[in-house]
Every structure is written in structure tokens, then in C-alpha cells.
Design a protein around this motif. Structure first.
Motif, PDB file in Angstrom:
ATOM      1  N   THR A 200      15.639 -15.604   7.593  1.00 54.95           N
ATOM      2  CA  THR A 200      15.028 -15.209   8.857  1.00 54.95           C
ATOM      3  C   THR A 200      15.543 -16.059  10.015  1.00 54.95           C
ATOM      4  N   ASN A 201      15.667 -17.340   9.787  1.00 52.16           N
ATOM      5  CA  ASN A 201      16.145 -18.239  10.841  1.00 52.16           C
ATOM      6  C   ASN A 201      17.613 -17.986  11.170  1.00 52.16           C
ATOM      7  N   LEU A 202      18.394 -17.620  10.158  1.00 54.00           N
ATOM      8  CA  LEU A 202      19.814 -17.351  10.377  1.00 54.00           C
ATOM      9  C   LEU A 202      20.060 -15.979  11.001  1.00 54.00           C
ATOM     10  N   LEU A 203      19.085 -15.071  10.842  1.00 53.69           N
ATOM     11  CA  LEU A 203      19.189 -13.723  11.401  1.00 53.69           C
ATOM     12  C   LEU A 203      17.980 -13.452  12.300  1.00 53.69           C
ATOM     13  N   PRO A 204      17.850 -14.158  13.405  1.00 58.16           N
ATOM     14  CA  PRO A 204      16.670 -13.997  14.259  1.00 58.16           C
ATOM     15  C   PRO A 204      16.541 -12.574  14.804  1.00 58.16           C
ATOM     16  N   GLY A 205      15.356 -12.015  14.670  1.00 57.29           N
ATOM     17  CA  GLY A 205      15.086 -10.678  15.189  1.00 57.29           C
ATOM     18  C   GLY A 205      15.582  -9.548  14.317  1.00 57.29           C
ATOM     19  N   PHE A 206      16.192  -9.882  13.181  1.00 61.41           N
ATOM     20  CA  PHE A 206      16.768  -8.838  12.334  1.00 61.41           C
ATOM     21  C   PHE A 206      15.769  -8.410  11.264  1.00 61.41           C
ATOM     22  N   PRO A 207      15.568  -7.093  11.051  1.00 62.34           N
ATOM     23  CA  PRO A 207      14.574  -6.602  10.088  1.00 62.34           C
ATOM     24  C   PRO A 207      15.018  -6.778   8.635  1.00 62.34           C
ATOM     25  N   LEU A 208      14.168  -7.407   7.854  1.00 65.20           N
ATOM     26  CA  LEU A 208      14.398  -7.554   6.418  1.00 65.20           C
ATOM     27  C   LEU A 208      13.465  -6.621   5.656  1.00 65.20           C
ATOM     28  N   VAL A 209      13.869  -6.272   4.427  1.00 68.99           N
ATOM     29  CA  VAL A 209      13.130  -5.300   3.620  1.00 68.99           C
ATOM     30  C   VAL A 209      12.816  -5.913   2.268  1.00 68.99           C
ATOM     31  N   LEU A 210      11.613  -5.635   1.775  1.00 62.84           N
ATOM     32  CA  LEU A 210      11.210  -6.126   0.462  1.00 62.84           C
ATOM     33  C   LEU A 210      11.027  -4.940  -0.476  1.00 62.84           C
ATOM     34  N   HIS A 211      11.899  -4.872  -1.482  1.00 61.27           N
ATOM     35  CA  HIS A 211      11.775  -3.864  -2.533  1.00 61.27           C
ATOM     36  C   HIS A 211      10.951  -4.453  -3.685  1.00 61.27           C
ATOM     37  N   GLY A 212      10.532  -3.585  -4.599  1.00 62.98           N
ATOM     38  CA  GLY A 212       9.788  -4.057  -5.763  1.00 62.98           C
ATOM     39  C   GLY A 212       8.519  -4.790  -5.382  1.00 62.98           C
ATOM     40  N   ALA A 213       7.816  -4.274  -4.375  1.00 59.11           N
ATOM     41  CA  ALA A 213       6.704  -5.020  -3.790  1.00 59.11           C
ATOM     42  C   ALA A 213       5.326  -4.454  -4.127  1.00 59.11           C
ATOM     43  N   SER A 214       5.234  -3.607  -5.136  1.00 55.85           N
ATOM     44  CA  SER A 214       3.917  -3.129  -5.553  1.00 55.85           C
ATOM     45  C   SER A 214       3.093  -4.274  -6.115  1.00 55.85           C
ATOM     46  N   SER A 215       1.799  -4.225  -5.871  1.00 52.81           N
ATOM     47  CA  SER A 215       0.898  -5.295  -6.314  1.00 52.81           C
ATOM     48  C   SER A 215       0.326  -5.046  -7.700  1.00 52.81           C
ATOM     49  N   VAL A 216       0.490  -3.835  -8.198  1.00 52.69           N
ATOM     50  CA  VAL A 216      -0.043  -3.448  -9.509  1.00 52.69           C
ATOM     51  C   VAL A 216      -1.518  -3.847  -9.615  1.00 52.69           C
ATOM     52  N   PRO A 217      -2.397  -3.234  -8.781  1.00 54.89           N
ATOM     53  CA  PRO A 217      -3.816  -3.589  -8.788  1.00 54.89           C
ATOM     54  C   PRO A 217      -4.414  -3.497 -10.186  1.00 54.89           C
ATOM     55  N   GLN A 218      -5.059  -4.582 -10.601  1.00 56.55           N
ATOM     56  CA  GLN A 218      -5.558  -4.638 -11.969  1.00 56.55           C
ATOM     57  C   GLN A 218      -6.670  -3.631 -12.234  1.00 56.55           C
ATOM     58  N   GLN A 219      -7.412  -3.261 -11.198  1.00 58.84           N
ATOM     59  CA  GLN A 219      -8.456  -2.260 -11.410  1.00 58.84           C
ATOM     60  C   GLN A 219      -7.858  -0.903 -11.742  1.00 58.84           C
ATOM     61  N   LEU A 220      -6.673  -0.611 -11.190  1.00 61.76           N
ATOM     62  CA  LEU A 220      -6.009   0.647 -11.504  1.00 61.76           C
ATOM     63  C   LEU A 220      -5.405   0.608 -12.905  1.00 61.76           C
ATOM     64  N   VAL A 221      -4.843  -0.532 -13.294  1.00 62.40           N
ATOM     65  CA  VAL A 221      -4.316  -0.683 -14.650  1.00 62.40           C
ATOM     66  C   VAL A 221      -5.447  -0.512 -15.663  1.00 62.40           C
ATOM     67  N   GLN A 222      -6.580  -1.163 -15.391  1.00 60.43           N
ATOM     68  CA  GLN A 222      -7.728  -1.074 -16.301  1.00 60.43           C
ATOM     69  C   GLN A 222      -8.274   0.341 -16.363  1.00 60.43           C
ATOM     70  N   MET A 223      -8.283   1.015 -15.215  1.00 59.11           N
ATOM     71  CA  MET A 223      -8.771   2.395 -15.180  1.00 59.11           C
ATOM     72  C   MET A 223      -7.851   3.300 -16.000  1.00 59.11           C
ATOM     73  N   CYS A 224      -6.540   3.139 -15.833  1.00 59.55           N
ATOM     74  CA  CYS A 224      -5.596   3.918 -16.648  1.00 59.55           C
ATOM     75  C   CYS A 224      -5.839   3.685 -18.132  1.00 59.55           C
ATOM     76  N   ASN A 225      -5.951   2.426 -18.496  1.00 62.65           N
ATOM     77  CA  ASN A 225      -6.094   2.076 -19.910  1.00 62.65           C
ATOM     78  C   ASN A 225      -7.427   2.544 -20.483  1.00 62.65           C
ATOM     79  N   SER A 226      -8.473   2.500 -19.662  1.00 59.44           N
ATOM     80  CA  SER A 226      -9.790   2.903 -20.160  1.00 59.44           C
ATOM     81  C   SER A 226      -9.880   4.407 -20.393  1.00 59.44           C
ATOM     82  N   PHE A 227      -8.964   5.157 -19.783  1.00 61.01           N
ATOM     83  CA  PHE A 227      -8.949   6.610 -19.982  1.00 61.01           C
ATOM     84  C   PHE A 227      -7.704   7.047 -20.750  1.00 61.01           C
TER      85      PHE A 227
END
Length: 313
Positions: A200-227
Motif C-alpha cells: 500500500t505504501n509503495l502504491l499510494p492510492g492504488f486499488p488492491l483486491v483480496l481473493h479467497g476472502a470468504s469468512s465461512v460463517p460457522q453457523q452456516l457450516v453447522q446448519m449445513c451439517n445439521s441438515f
């Protein structure tokens, strides 16, 4: 308003230290759910399609679904190609009406990545389309992306500067420890924020992107598994880390796995609790609602609520 490219959207996000949500689409219910969530937060949004999504849904159907979303919502929307693997794929999407494309040459040597990206940039910019590229490789499996842990590499900050300067790319996906899929961390979740801050400091003002950024909410994992699901040990990126990343130049955060989990959990619940149900509307509608709720939550976490108004001034 018509589809827009990502230039001004990401510029405002960088200035405001928030991130735009980029959500993968595959069918009508997913598009509708994302748009409902974005409307709740009055947020600009990026709808992105992978090669697998285009093959599954048919490019014409997919484009018309997004056009309907634009007309119905009046939100600032970008139609983005996720992980384009060749110049030809990017060209086809640009010619088909995409307003942003990603060319992923991260698996190539540095010079070949530059050469390929520059070629896409030249074609896209002549047509008012923005381009995202990737430097460094994320591990994991998601749709057509499959990179082993051994082949994953973090982004070199100095190379990032050279890459941006030589290609003229509009945004850059970087590797700082996230990964594709539902199984991102075996132990404690860690992201290399020192590396992110240096880039960020080397590229001031330049947009960066984060891939693979899902949080995998545990309540959704548990809900999937419970059903009846079988998703043991799935673990994603903590949401507080995503919010912190948006303060260090990350202006676009990709979410796909979480959408799949939300929709699948809701559908499983309906079918297990109502085994006689066979009307797709009765289980797809709850899946759509689950996506809308998830997307609204994500946009709040990313700080993007109200971003539509900023773009429409």
C-alpha cells in the motif's frame, strides 16, 4: 443507471477506506439475493462471473440477468469477469458487455504475466473497460481455480510496483495469506498485514483486491451439517481482518464460498424439514433470502453501506 466500470467505484472506496463487495453469480436467485442485500445497504456492488459460471448459466442468460438487476435496482453495478485465463476469454467478455475483467496470469513467470496483462489492458482500455490482474498465487480450490499449498506464493511488494507501472492495470489482486474454498486455515487464521501495508505504501492510492476472502460463517457450516451436510473443519478469514484490510488499500473483496454455504444451508433445511416438498420455488426462495441477508451483512463489515449514493452524486 447503466453498468459502469470499476475505476471510480474503487477510487472512492480507497479514499473512504472501505471495500466494495464482489460477489460471484451463477443463477437468477443468486443475482436477486445479492441485489436485495445491496439495496438494503444502498451499496454499489460488483457482480462477477467465473468461466465456470458462464459455462453453467450460458453467457447470454447471465448477461440478461445482470441487465435486469441494473434496471430493477438502479444501483451502481459492475459486471466483472473473475479469473479470466486468457486474452481470448477476456476479449470475449469485453465484447459481450462486461465492464471489468480480470486476467489471471499469476501462474506464469513474471515477464509473461506482464506481457499477457498488458495486452488485455490495451484492448480493454480502448473500450472503457477496467482490468484487474493478479501477482502471487492463492492456494485452494474454488470453481476453476486449483492451486496446491506448495505452489502458493505471496506477492512481492517491489514486483507489485513494477507490475503496475509496466502493465497499466487498474487494480491488483495480491496474495497475503487468504485462499480459495472453504478450508482456508488449518490452525489460527493469519494474514500478512505487514506485507499488505508495504504494498500500500509503495502504491499510494492504488486499488488492491483480496481473493479467497470468504469468512465461512460457522453457523452456516453447522446448519449445513445439521441438515445432512458433510463439511467438517471448514474455516475462513475472520471478518475483523477483512475490515482491517480495507483500511490498507484493499478496495475490492471477493466472496463466493459464503454465498454457496448460505444458499445450501437454507435449501437443506427446507428439504429435510419438508421431505414432501418438490416445488423449486419453495426451497430456492429461502436460499435467495439467505444470500440477501449475508450480502447485507458483508457490505456492513466492508464499510460499503451508502456507497451507491457517493457514486450517483
Amino acid at each position: 443507471m447503466p453498468l459502469i466500470n470499476s475505476k471510480e467505484m474503487l477510487k472512492l472506496a480507497h479514499e473512504g477506506k472501505y471495500a466494495i463487495g464482489a460477489f460471484n453469480v451463477n443463477n437468477m436467485e443468486i443475482v436477486q439475493g445479492i441485489i436485495e442485500g445491496a439495496k438494503k445497504e444502498n451499496s454499489a456492488v460488483i457482480l462477477q462471473a467465473s468461466a465456470g459460471a458462464r459455462k453453467y448459466s450460458n453467457p447470454i442468460y447471465l448477461r440478461k440477468l445482470v441487465e435486469a438487476a441494473v434496471e430493477e435496482s438502479n444501483l451502481p453495478i459492475v459486471l466483472h469477469l473473475d479469473h479470466g485465463d486468457s486474452f481470448e476469454t477476456c476479449k470475449q467478455c469485453i465484447d459481450d458487455g462486461f465492464t471489468s475483467v480480470m486476467i489471471d496470469g499469476s501462474h506464469y513467470p513474471f515477464e509473461k504475466n506482464i506481457e499477457l496483462t498488458k495486452r488485455v489492458v490495451e484492448y480493454a482500455h480502448e473500450r472503457g473497460v477496467t482490468v484487474e490482474a493478479e501477482l502471487g498465487q492463492l492456494a485452494g480450490i474454488e470453481d476453476d481455480v486449483n492451486v496446491s499449498a506448495e505452489d502458493a506464493t505471496f506477492t512481492d511488494p517491489d514486483q507489485a510496483v513494477e507490475f503496475v507501472e509496466r502493465t497499466g492495470v487498474d487494480s491488483l489482486a495480491i496474495a497475503i495469506g487468504t485462499s480459495h474454498g472453504a478450508y482456508k486455515f488449518a490452525g489460527e487464521a493469519r494474514l500478512d498485514f505487514a506485507r499488505l501495508e508495504k504494498i500500500t505504501n509503495l502504491l499510494p492510492g492504488f486499488p488492491l483486491v483480496l481473493h479467497g476472502a470468504s469468512s465461512v460463517p460457522q453457523q452456516l457450516v453447522q446448519m449445513c451439517n445439521s441438515f445432512g451436510g458433510d463439511i467438517p473443519g471448514a474455516k475462513g478469514v475472520p471478518e475483523e481482518m477483512l475490515r482491517d484490510a480495507s483500511k490498507f488499500g484493499v478496495c475490492k473483496i471477493n466472496v463466493d464460498t459464503d454465498l454457496r454455504l448460505a444458499m445450501t444451508a437454507a435449501i437443506r433445511k427446507v428439504l429435510i424439514e419438508n421431505p414432501a416438498e418438490f416445488d423449486p420455488r419453495k426451497y430456492l426462495a429461502p436460499g435467495r433470502d439467505a444470500i440477501a441477508q449475508l450480502v447485507a451483512h458483508k457490505l456492513r463489515i466492508f464499510g460499503a453501506s451508502g456507497s451507491a449514493a457517493k457514486l450517483m452524486k
